[in-house]
Scaffold this motif. Structure first.
Motif, PDB file in Angstrom:
ATOM      1  N   UNK A  55       0.511   4.058  11.827  1.00  0.00           N
ATOM      2  CA  UNK A  55       0.759   3.827  10.407  1.00  0.00           C
ATOM      3  C   UNK A  55       1.865   2.799  10.231  1.00  0.00           C
ATOM      4  N   UNK A  56       1.917   2.272   9.034  1.00  0.00           N
ATOM      5  CA  UNK A  56       3.029   1.419   8.610  1.00  0.00           C
ATOM      6  C   UNK A  56       3.808   2.247   7.598  1.00  0.00           C
ATOM      7  N   UNK A  57       5.070   2.546   7.902  1.00  0.00           N
ATOM      8  CA  UNK A  57       5.869   3.433   7.059  1.00  0.00           C
ATOM      9  C   UNK A  57       6.995   2.669   6.383  1.00  0.00           C
ATOM     10  N   UNK A  58       7.137   2.881   5.088  1.00  0.00           N
ATOM     11  CA  UNK A  58       8.255   2.287   4.361  1.00  0.00           C
ATOM     12  C   UNK A  58       9.551   2.916   4.848  1.00  0.00           C
ATOM     13  N   UNK A  59      10.578   2.103   4.932  1.00  0.00           N
ATOM     14  CA  UNK A  59      11.858   2.603   5.397  1.00  0.00           C
ATOM     15  C   UNK A  59      12.062   2.444   6.881  1.00  0.00           C
ATOM     16  N   UNK A  77      12.660   0.014   9.034  1.00  0.00           N
ATOM     17  CA  UNK A  77      13.069  -1.393   9.100  1.00  0.00           C
ATOM     18  C   UNK A  77      12.288  -2.244   8.095  1.00  0.00           C
ATOM     19  N   UNK A  78      12.020  -1.660   6.927  1.00  0.00           N
ATOM     20  CA  UNK A  78      11.308  -2.391   5.877  1.00  0.00           C
ATOM     21  C   UNK A  78      12.179  -2.415   4.619  1.00  0.00           C
ATOM     22  N   UNK A  79      11.806  -3.268   3.689  1.00  0.00           N
ATOM     23  CA  UNK A  79      12.496  -3.346   2.401  1.00  0.00           C
ATOM     24  C   UNK A  79      11.453  -3.320   1.294  1.00  0.00           C
ATOM     25  N   UNK A  80      11.802  -2.660   0.183  1.00  0.00           N
ATOM     26  CA  UNK A  80      10.889  -2.622  -0.952  1.00  0.00           C
ATOM     27  C   UNK A  80       9.798  -1.586  -0.791  1.00  0.00           C
ATOM     28  N   UNK A  81       8.895  -1.567  -1.760  1.00  0.00           N
ATOM     29  CA  UNK A  81       7.803  -0.608  -1.755  1.00  0.00           C
ATOM     30  C   UNK A  81       6.463  -1.295  -1.615  1.00  0.00           C
ATOM     31  N   UNK A  82       5.412  -0.627  -2.090  1.00  0.00           N
ATOM     32  CA  UNK A  82       4.067  -1.187  -1.957  1.00  0.00           C
ATOM     33  C   UNK A  82       3.827  -2.361  -2.901  1.00  0.00           C
TER      34      UNK A  82
END
Length: 309
Positions: free
Chosen positions: A226-230, A232-237
């Motif tokens: 899966x690709x999970x928000x949070x 090492x990501x920024x912002x939402x969908x």
């Protein structure tokens, strides 16, 4: 939609319903460690328009009569110790208020994730393939078999065995922040046996161990990327870099129980971490069942399924 469930398991789910101009918390997760909740509603600008404190009680009513029409974010906080802890990730359920009606807006990836989850094969050949022992899922090794049997000795049914394994892994495995921050997790042994032996790992270790324990009991289980928000990501969908992601940064566990594939994110349900070599708690709230047998709506707040079997 007019109902919102975080889990397919009634005892674990935070179930809400929309009724006229009210949101009703029909069922709170059966967890004896908290006795108070706080409910907040904020607008897209981040301004809070509603706050309510309540004791732990089913059928708590959130009255939206004084709230203007529009889209709002709802969050529920559980009181542990001397603080309130958010139940939802930052991209929480969206309420739409229009006149004398309100409802829940599905997260953007709900349909996509639902299609992915319902497309996983249930043929006998595929299920058998997800029972075999591998170098990562050593389900035939004595330590794994004995551990699985000990964990589930009081569980009669496959579903309760799945929950027992979820709880054991969440309670005993700590997330290795040291390995993540240094990048060593790429070279560490994240197999089921190594994770069980060391009592720590990253998401791959949580998943490998849970799969091996499930397979040791004859329950088909597989890894879901899966690709999970949070992570090492920024912002939402709303950020196309997230919604269009095709590479995974996280893994989940899926178990075939009662004629259906069921998804668990045991990593996110654990409250243990290793930081600077020390084993400690993230919040002190204990294990969670937020992502046990999770619904597509709940999963889609923060996860996009990448793997297609």
């Amino acid at each position: 939609m007019f109902t919102w469930d975080t889990s397919n398991n009634p005892s674990s789910s935070l179930r809400m319903s929309a009724n006229a101009e009210s949101i009703v918390l029909e069922h709170l997760p059966e967890n004896g460690r908290y006795n108070k909740i706080m409910i907040t509603i904020t607008g897209p600008d981040g301004n809070e328009v509603y706050r309510q404190y309540s004791v732990k009680r089913n059928n708590t009513v959130i009255n939206l009569r004084g709230v203007y029409d529009g889209n709002y974010f709802l969050n529920v906080y559980f009181h542990f110790g001397d603080a309130y802890w958010s139940y939802y990730p930052s991209h929480q359920p969206t309420i739409v208020k229009s006149g004398s009606r309100c409802w829940f807006s599905s997260p953007p990836l709900t349909t996509y994730n639902s299609i992915q989850m319902h497309s996983w094969p249930v043929t006998s050949d595929f299920l058998k393939r997800n029972l075999v022992s591998t170098s990562q899922y050593q389900c035939k090794r004595q330590a794994i078999v004995e551990c699985a049997q000990a964990i589930t000795q009081r569980s009669l049914f496959p579903y309760t065995k799945m929950m027992a394994i979820h709880d054991f892994v969440a309670q005993h495995i700590a997330y290795d922040m040291d390995a993540l921050s240094t990048g060593k997790y790429r070279y560490n042994d994240n197999s089921a046996l190594a994770t069980l032996h060391h009592g720590k790992g990253v998401c791959q270790g949580y998943t490998n161990l849970s799969i091996a324990l499930l397979r040791a009991l004859g329950i088909p289980a597989m890894e879901v990327e899966s690709y999970a928000l949070g992570q090492d990501t920024a912002g939402g969908w709303e950020d196309s870099r997230n919604s269009s992601a095709t590479s995974a940064n996280h893994v989940l566990t899926a178990a075939y129980v009662n004629h259906r594939w069921r998804v668990m994110d045991i990593t996110w349900d654990s409250d243990l971490v290793v930081i600077n070599g020390e084993r400690t708690k993230k919040t002190g709230t204990g294990i969670s069942h937020r992502y046990f047998d999770t619904t597509p709506s709940m999963l889609s707040l923060s996860h996009k399924i990448i793997q297609n079997t």
